[in-house]
Scaffold this motif. Structure first.
Motif, mmCIF file in Angstrom:
data_model
loop_
_atom_site.group_PDB
_atom_site.id
_atom_site.type_symbol
_atom_site.label_atom_id
_atom_site.label_comp_id
_atom_site.label_asym_id
_atom_site.label_seq_id
_atom_site.Cartn_x
_atom_site.Cartn_y
_atom_site.Cartn_z
ATOM 1 N N GLY A 254 6.254 -10.799 -19.894
ATOM 2 C CA GLY A 254 5.704 -10.945 -18.543
ATOM 3 C C GLY A 254 5.302 -9.604 -17.947
ATOM 4 N N LYS A 255 6.070 -8.584 -18.259
ATOM 5 C CA LYS A 255 5.843 -7.256 -17.697
ATOM 6 C C LYS A 255 4.432 -6.738 -18.021
ATOM 7 C CE LYS A 255 8.771 -3.241 -17.219
ATOM 8 N NZ LYS A 255 10.116 -3.352 -16.705
ATOM 9 N N GLU A 256 4.077 -6.888 -19.285
ATOM 10 C CA GLU A 256 2.764 -6.408 -19.723
ATOM 11 C C GLU A 256 1.641 -7.188 -19.009
ATOM 12 O OE1 GLU A 256 1.887 -7.247 -23.866
ATOM 13 O OE2 GLU A 256 -0.229 -7.101 -23.229
ATOM 14 N N PHE A 257 1.872 -8.511 -18.852
ATOM 15 C CA PHE A 257 0.860 -9.318 -18.175
ATOM 16 C C PHE A 257 0.712 -8.901 -16.715
ATOM 17 C CE2 PHE A 257 1.045 -11.975 -21.886
ATOM 18 C CZ PHE A 257 -0.262 -12.419 -21.987
ATOM 19 N N ILE A 258 1.829 -8.599 -16.093
ATOM 20 C CA ILE A 258 1.780 -8.196 -14.683
ATOM 21 C C ILE A 258 0.927 -6.941 -14.532
ATOM 22 C CG2 ILE A 258 3.244 -7.196 -12.865
ATOM 23 C CD1 ILE A 258 5.286 -9.411 -13.512
ATOM 24 N N GLU A 259 1.071 -6.026 -15.455
ATOM 25 C CA GLU A 259 0.256 -4.801 -15.385
ATOM 26 C C GLU A 259 -1.220 -5.101 -15.590
ATOM 27 O OE1 GLU A 259 1.703 -1.735 -17.953
ATOM 28 O OE2 GLU A 259 3.694 -1.800 -17.028
ATOM 29 N N ARG A 260 -1.509 -5.957 -16.574
ATOM 30 C CA ARG A 260 -2.926 -6.284 -16.838
ATOM 31 C C ARG A 260 -3.539 -7.038 -15.662
ATOM 32 N NH1 ARG A 260 -2.682 -9.168 -22.505
ATOM 33 N NH2 ARG A 260 -4.920 -9.450 -22.248
ATOM 34 N N ILE A 261 -2.770 -7.950 -15.097
ATOM 35 C CA ILE A 261 -3.273 -8.733 -13.960
ATOM 36 C C ILE A 261 -3.565 -7.801 -12.781
ATOM 37 C CG2 ILE A 261 -2.586 -10.424 -12.196
ATOM 38 C CD1 ILE A 261 -0.989 -11.866 -14.441
ATOM 39 N N THR A 262 -2.660 -6.879 -12.548
ATOM 40 C CA THR A 262 -2.808 -5.971 -11.408
ATOM 41 C C THR A 262 -4.096 -5.152 -11.525
ATOM 42 O OG1 THR A 262 -0.422 -5.836 -11.359
ATOM 43 C CG2 THR A 262 -1.602 -4.206 -10.081
ATOM 44 N N LYS A 263 -4.331 -4.641 -12.724
ATOM 45 C CA LYS A 263 -5.550 -3.836 -12.929
ATOM 46 C C LYS A 263 -6.798 -4.695 -12.740
ATOM 47 C CE LYS A 263 -3.567 -0.418 -16.012
ATOM 48 N NZ LYS A 263 -3.073 -0.318 -17.383
ATOM 49 N N ARG A 264 -6.734 -5.930 -13.270
ATOM 50 C CA ARG A 264 -7.907 -6.795 -13.185
ATOM 51 C C ARG A 264 -8.201 -7.172 -11.725
ATOM 52 N NH1 ARG A 264 -10.398 -9.312 -17.523
ATOM 53 N NH2 ARG A 264 -12.225 -10.446 -16.802
ATOM 54 N N LEU A 265 -7.132 -7.405 -10.961
ATOM 55 C CA LEU A 265 -7.311 -7.766 -9.553
ATOM 56 C C LEU A 265 -8.040 -6.669 -8.787
ATOM 57 C CD1 LEU A 265 -3.947 -9.506 -8.609
ATOM 58 C CD2 LEU A 265 -6.241 -10.465 -8.335
ATOM 59 N N HIS A 266 -7.667 -5.435 -9.081
ATOM 60 C CA HIS A 266 -8.333 -4.313 -8.399
ATOM 61 C C HIS A 266 -9.817 -4.287 -8.706
ATOM 62 C CE1 HIS A 266 -5.374 -1.816 -6.371
ATOM 63 N NE2 HIS A 266 -4.519 -2.402 -7.182
ATOM 64 N N ALA A 267 -10.128 -4.390 -9.997
ATOM 65 C CA ALA A 267 -11.528 -4.319 -10.407
ATOM 66 C C ALA A 267 -12.309 -5.531 -9.887
ATOM 67 C CB ALA A 267 -11.607 -4.247 -11.931
ATOM 68 N N LEU A 268 -11.670 -6.695 -9.973
ATOM 69 C CA LEU A 268 -12.349 -7.930 -9.582
ATOM 70 C C LEU A 268 -12.622 -7.963 -8.077
ATOM 71 C CD1 LEU A 268 -13.389 -10.698 -10.550
ATOM 72 C CD2 LEU A 268 -11.079 -11.595 -10.236
ATOM 73 N N SER A 269 -11.656 -7.552 -7.276
ATOM 74 C CA SER A 269 -11.885 -7.611 -5.826
ATOM 75 C C SER A 269 -12.989 -6.637 -5.436
ATOM 76 C CB SER A 269 -10.599 -7.365 -5.028
ATOM 77 O OG SER A 269 -10.086 -6.102 -5.307
ATOM 78 N N PHE A 270 -13.000 -5.468 -6.049
ATOM 79 C CA PHE A 270 -14.065 -4.507 -5.740
ATOM 80 C C PHE A 270 -15.437 -5.084 -6.105
ATOM 81 C CE2 PHE A 270 -17.058 -1.254 -7.033
ATOM 82 C CZ PHE A 270 -17.106 -0.460 -5.895
ATOM 83 N N HIS A 271 -15.530 -5.609 -7.305
ATOM 84 C CA HIS A 271 -16.808 -6.143 -7.799
ATOM 85 C C HIS A 271 -17.319 -7.286 -6.909
ATOM 86 C CE1 HIS A 271 -19.619 -6.935 -11.219
ATOM 87 N NE2 HIS A 271 -19.582 -8.162 -10.745
ATOM 88 N N MET A 272 -16.436 -8.215 -6.602
ATOM 89 C CA MET A 272 -16.851 -9.383 -5.825
ATOM 90 C C MET A 272 -17.235 -9.002 -4.397
ATOM 91 S SD MET A 272 -16.701 -11.863 -7.928
ATOM 92 C CE MET A 272 -17.037 -13.190 -6.776
#
Ligand code: GLC
Length: 554
Positions: A300-318
């Motif tokens: 779960g830990k690794e997923f949390i890190e990947r999700i966090t990074k994706r959220l940053h990029a995704l919110s900026f892009h959208m």
């Protein structure tokens, strides 16, 4: 998604050959946690060790109060006690209960439509994952969480099946679009058949199903206070499998999710392939929900890190590239083209001549929205209701953008709501464009079905967005419109016409999500604290660093 003959469904499995959960064990009363507890759903990015240099943000959960209230700080409506139940409410509950589907005596979902008058049942006798969401919310709000738990566990089992289309194996995490329970009265067995896209028109897998599943898991957890389901190894694994499907690395240059046409509620060719707003908003909401539910340990830990990074990029892009308001439209109108290198303003090389005429008149001075799609040299300027409402609910939209979306709905009421809430998309495509875009689809003619049709189910999403933005009067107006016709017309699936005045050409009657959507809207308006199960507050660390348009702030 009609026309899916059950005979062609290949994935099936009976209870005898299925490693089944003992549902009775899972039906233990939810563990109620009435202590004031740390928020699990608003887990702030600051708490996560991804090298973001910010202070920690304290987010305290609102007190969980038994009786299916979920924590949200909107005060309970002062008009609550004066709320007279509309006669339609009782009828709606009756119809919703009639649509229940049982597996081994336990309710596991609701069928899409209970329409006896229609000769062609097609696949409307199945439990669709997306269609069940409003039913689930209605049951949660009414203090009946067991069916939702059964549904979450049943679909989780289906996820574990091997899924094939011809000789091609689908990703492990894929969730079905729908499933059906077959009762054998002689052998007294119940069998499940599921459709992961192998029976669906166009053979497209439902990208939205997994997202809705995670969103519903959070709603269940938030509403009941029962963390044990989401924390169970099975649910943790289910979430990780969905996440690994949509976080996998490829050739993408954008953080948005690349999709085929027809992979969500709009499940036929409608020119929404690429990066449709519906999927991007649901993707964002499920990322945030998974972040709240995943255990920060082991895998779960690794997923949390990947999700966090994706959220940053995704919110900026959208927030930067999908957002359109008067100012942004004017900027695009004046874009230079053929720019190269990092200094380009017109990054996707959108040619101003490709801006459709209608959008210039449609765009009010106040207001804005997330457009349908953005990809190289292609902006789909159409309005899509689901994506914009979900963007408000999960705070993909900044508070200013959320207000602007509501302003747009008010300013363009006749176009977007008309006489029946709510248009799925606006405007309709016609003539030559309809031929090219839909492939001459007779079900998606102009102002019908997915092509500018009006879908009562969207009422619950509009209502939730209205409450979140503090504009309940808009929802009330929409509900009044629905109440003047829905029951009389037999709860149609959709309405046709520029104003939504006509019962849809091929609309089913007693469409379950039209019924449940109405109930959810009513219950939320009556008790806005229900909003908490389907809404996520803004995360401070996802605040935009870049202000593109001053109309966001004025
Ligand atoms: C239609 C809709 C789809 C829905 C299904 C069942 O195919 O387009 O979104 O899930 O019917 O109601």
């Amino acid at each position: 998604m009609d026309g899916a003959g059950m005979r062609k469904v290949s994935s099936h499995c009976s209870i005898s050959d299925m490693d089944d959960y003992d549902l009775s064990k899972l039906l233990d009363k939810p563990k109620l946690n009435i202590e004031r507890q740390r928020s699990f759903d608003e887990r702030s990015l600051s708490e996560l060790s991804v090298g973001l240099n910010r202070g920690s943000v304290e987010n305290f959960e609102h007190i969980y109060s038994p009786g299916a209230r979920s924590g949200f700080d909107t005060p309970v409506s002062s008009t609550r006690n004066s709320f007279e139940p509309h006669p339609m409410v009782a009828e709606a509950w009756e119809a919703l209960r009639r649509s229940l589907v049982y597996f081994r005596g336990q309710p596991v979902g609701t069928i899409a439509a209970y329409d006896h008058s229609s000769e062609e049942v097609l696949n409307y006798d199945q439990v669709f994952v997306r269609d069940f969401v409003p039913s689930a919310l209605a049951f949660l709000m009414n203090g009946e969480p067991d069916i939702v738990k059964n549904f979450l566990l049943k679909t989780l089992q289906l996820q574990a099946w091997e899924k094939r289309i011809d000789r091609f194996k689908l990703g492990e995490g894929a969730m079905p679009a729908s499933f059906k329970v077959l009762h054998d009265p002689v052998r007294k067995t119940d069998t499940i058949v599921a459709d992961f896209g192998e029976s669906a028109i166009g053979r497209v897998a439902p990208v939205d199903s997994g997202f809705w599943w995670i969103i519903l898991l959070r709603a269940y957890t938030k509403s009941t206070g029962d963390m044990s389901l989401a924390e169970s190894p099975e649910c943790q694994k289910g979430m990780r499998l969905i996440m690994s499907l949509c976080l996998s690395e490829g050739f993408d240059t954008f953080p948005t999710l690349l999709c085929a046409d027809g992979c969500s509620m709009i499940d036929r060719r409608m020119g929404v392939y690429g990066y449709p707003i519906e999927i991007q908003a649901l993707f964002f909401m499920s990322l945030r929900s998974a972040l709240a539910l995943l255990k920060n340990e082991g895998e779960g830990k690794e997923f949390i890190e990947r999700i966090t990074k994706r959220l940053h990029a995704l919110s900026f892009h959208m927030r930067s590239y999908f957002w359109l308001d008067f100012r942004q439209l004017n900027d695009i109108y004046r874009y230079k083209t053929e720019e190269y290198s990092h200094t380009a303003v017109n990054k996707f090389n959108v040619i101003p001549d490709s801006i459709p005429e209608w959008v210039f008149d449609f765009m009010p001075t106040r207001g804005g929205y997330f457009i349908g799609n953005v990809s190289p040299a292609r902006m789909d300027f159409r309005w899509f209701a689901l994506g914009n409402c979900v963007a408000i609910l999960c705070s993909l939209a900044t508070p200013e953008q959320s207000m602007a979306i509501m302003d747009l709905i008010e300013e363009r009421w006749e176009e977007l709501v008309g006489e029946m809430p709510l248009k799925i998309s606006y405007p309709a495509i016609e003539s030559h464009e309809w031929r090219i875009v839909t492939g001459c689809d007779p079900k998606n003619t102009r102002w019908s079905y997915h092509n500018g049709g009006s879908w009562p189910v969207l009422l619950w999403l509009l209502t939730a967005a209205c409450i979140k933005t503090g504009r309940p009067q808009i929802a009330r107006k929409a509900i009044d419109l629905a109440e003047s016709r829905l029951l009389k017309d037999g709860w149609p699936e959709y309405y046709d016409g520029k104003l939504g005045r006509y019962t849809g050409k091929q609309a089913r009657k007693f469409q379950t999500w039209s019924i449940a959507g109405y109930l959810v809207a009513k219950m939320m308006l009556e008790d806005p604290s229900h909003l908490g199960m389907i809404s996520l507050e803004e995360d401070r660390l996802l605040k935009p660093l870049l202000k593109r348009s001053s109309s966001w702030t004025c």
